[in-house]
Design a protein around this motif. Structure first.
Motif, PDB file in Angstrom:
ATOM      1  N   LEU A 114       4.189   3.922  -0.444  1.00  0.00           N
ATOM      2  CA  LEU A 114       3.289   3.782   0.699  1.00  0.00           C
ATOM      3  C   LEU A 114       2.081   2.964   0.266  1.00  0.00           C
ATOM      4  CD1 LEU A 114       3.429   7.429   2.114  1.00  0.00           C
ATOM      5  CD2 LEU A 114       4.732   5.434   2.881  1.00  0.00           C
ATOM      6  N   TRP A 115       1.954   1.778   0.833  1.00  0.00           N
ATOM      7  CA  TRP A 115       0.929   0.842   0.396  1.00  0.00           C
ATOM      8  C   TRP A 115      -0.325   0.951   1.258  1.00  0.00           C
ATOM      9  CZ3 TRP A 115       1.829  -1.572  -4.101  1.00  0.00           C
ATOM     10  CH2 TRP A 115       3.150  -1.651  -4.533  1.00  0.00           C
ATOM     11  N   SER A 116      -1.487   0.946   0.592  1.00  0.00           N
ATOM     12  CA  SER A 116      -2.781   1.010   1.275  1.00  0.00           C
ATOM     13  C   SER A 116      -3.690  -0.074   0.717  1.00  0.00           C
ATOM     14  CB  SER A 116      -3.447   2.368   1.056  1.00  0.00           C
ATOM     15  OG  SER A 116      -2.635   3.422   1.530  1.00  0.00           O
ATOM     16  N   PRO A 117      -4.656  -0.556   1.502  1.00  0.00           N
ATOM     17  CA  PRO A 117      -5.636  -1.506   0.969  1.00  0.00           C
ATOM     18  C   PRO A 117      -6.359  -0.900  -0.230  1.00  0.00           C
ATOM     19  CG  PRO A 117      -5.785  -1.391   3.357  1.00  0.00           C
ATOM     20  CD  PRO A 117      -4.870  -0.275   2.940  1.00  0.00           C
ATOM     21  N   ILE A 118      -6.661  -1.737  -1.208  1.00  0.00           N
ATOM     22  CA  ILE A 118      -7.258  -1.237  -2.446  1.00  0.00           C
ATOM     23  C   ILE A 118      -8.599  -0.560  -2.198  1.00  0.00           C
ATOM     24  CG2 ILE A 118      -8.390  -3.441  -3.009  1.00  0.00           C
ATOM     25  CD1 ILE A 118      -7.693  -2.810  -5.992  1.00  0.00           C
ATOM     26  N   LEU A 119      -9.375  -1.029  -1.224  1.00  0.00           N
ATOM     27  CA  LEU A 119     -10.672  -0.411  -0.944  1.00  0.00           C
ATOM     28  C   LEU A 119     -10.513   1.018  -0.443  1.00  0.00           C
ATOM     29  CD1 LEU A 119     -12.497  -3.416   0.766  1.00  0.00           C
ATOM     30  CD2 LEU A 119     -12.818  -2.554  -1.549  1.00  0.00           C
ATOM     31  N   ARG A 120      -9.410   1.298   0.216  1.00  0.00           N
ATOM     32  CA  ARG A 120      -9.164   2.645   0.713  1.00  0.00           C
ATOM     33  C   ARG A 120      -8.506   3.509  -0.360  1.00  0.00           C
ATOM     34  NH1 ARG A 120      -5.289   2.741   5.673  1.00  0.00           N
ATOM     35  NH2 ARG A 120      -6.994   1.448   6.489  1.00  0.00           N
TER      36      ARG A 120
END
Length: 232
Positions: free
Chosen positions: A80-86
């Motif tokens: 499950l991929w998320s933006p690095i800032l999150r």
């Protein structure tokens, strides 16, 4: 596409690339995966300075360790991929640079660096310095200091003398050959704490990764009289 793999206990080191908001992050048990690097990012100094990482290039769902021709593994499914800032909070737990487990040792190796710094010291032979110093004007020697090391002479200061020798630049209390830096230069402060916690010494680093410890109290001003007295 490039992927970076690192164990979750080392994720603190990812803080230096957290501002690359194009990246995506996924977690797999005890592993952190990062993707969507540009070619400039994956070859940058920021990536190079992250220890314990593995960089892969993906081809047809197979991961090839960067620079190798045979695949190492398949890309894990179901990530499950998320933006690095999150995915990476602003306040990351502080990594203890002073602790290295049995499988967490970093070697203090030098490597060539394009970021050449001004020379602060020079290692010369006795004969080379003697030829110059016997006729040198006093003002030329006054800015300099010196110490005898391994049957050679180490000069310090600006400007250095116009003689043949090996030059070094200063980083913390390390004297590194000009044109070189530590492979893990972001950990230079940690290396200082391990090798020179009292800060009472200078450490002269050689290109073969050997080093010599120089007590600061042994360094003295350079003059014709002090030179002659030492070698009389």
């Amino acid at each position: 596409m490039y992927f970076l793999e690192i164990k979750i206990e080392h994720k603190d080191f990812l803080g230096r690339i957290r501002h690359w908001d194009n990246l995506k992050v996924a977690f797999e048990t005890d592993t952190v995966w990062i993707r969507d690097f540009s070619s400039e990012q994956i070859n940058s100094a920021e990536i190079h300075q992250i220890p314990y990482k593995i960089v892969y290039e993906a081809k047809e769902n197979l991961l090839f360790e960067k620079g190798k021709l045979l695949p190492s593994k398949k890309l894990p499914s179901g990530l499950l991929w998320s933006p690095i800032l999150r995915a990476l909070p602003v306040s990351l737990p502080k990594f203890n640079h002073n602790y290295f487990g049995i499988d967490q040792r970093l070697k203090m190796n030098l490597k060539s660096s394009e970021n050449v710094k001004p020379a602060f010291a020079m290692l010369v032979s006795f004969e080379e310095l003697k030829l110059y110093i016997e006729s040198a004007p006093k003002y030329r020697l006054e800015p300099l200091k010196w110490v005898v090391i391994d049957k050679r002479i180490l000069l310090f200061g600006f400007p250095l003398l116009p003689v043949k020798g090996s030059t070094f630049w200063m980083n913390h209390d390390f004297l590194l050959p000009t044109g070189y830096d530590f492979e893990w230069f972001s950990l230079t402060g940690t290396f200082q704490e391990k090798l020179n916690p009292s800060k009472e010494n200078l450490i002269l680093w050689n290109e073969d990764n050997s080093y010599s410890v120089i007590p600061k109290e042994t360094i003295k001003p350079l003059s014709i009289s002090s030179f002659r007295l030492t070698f009389s």
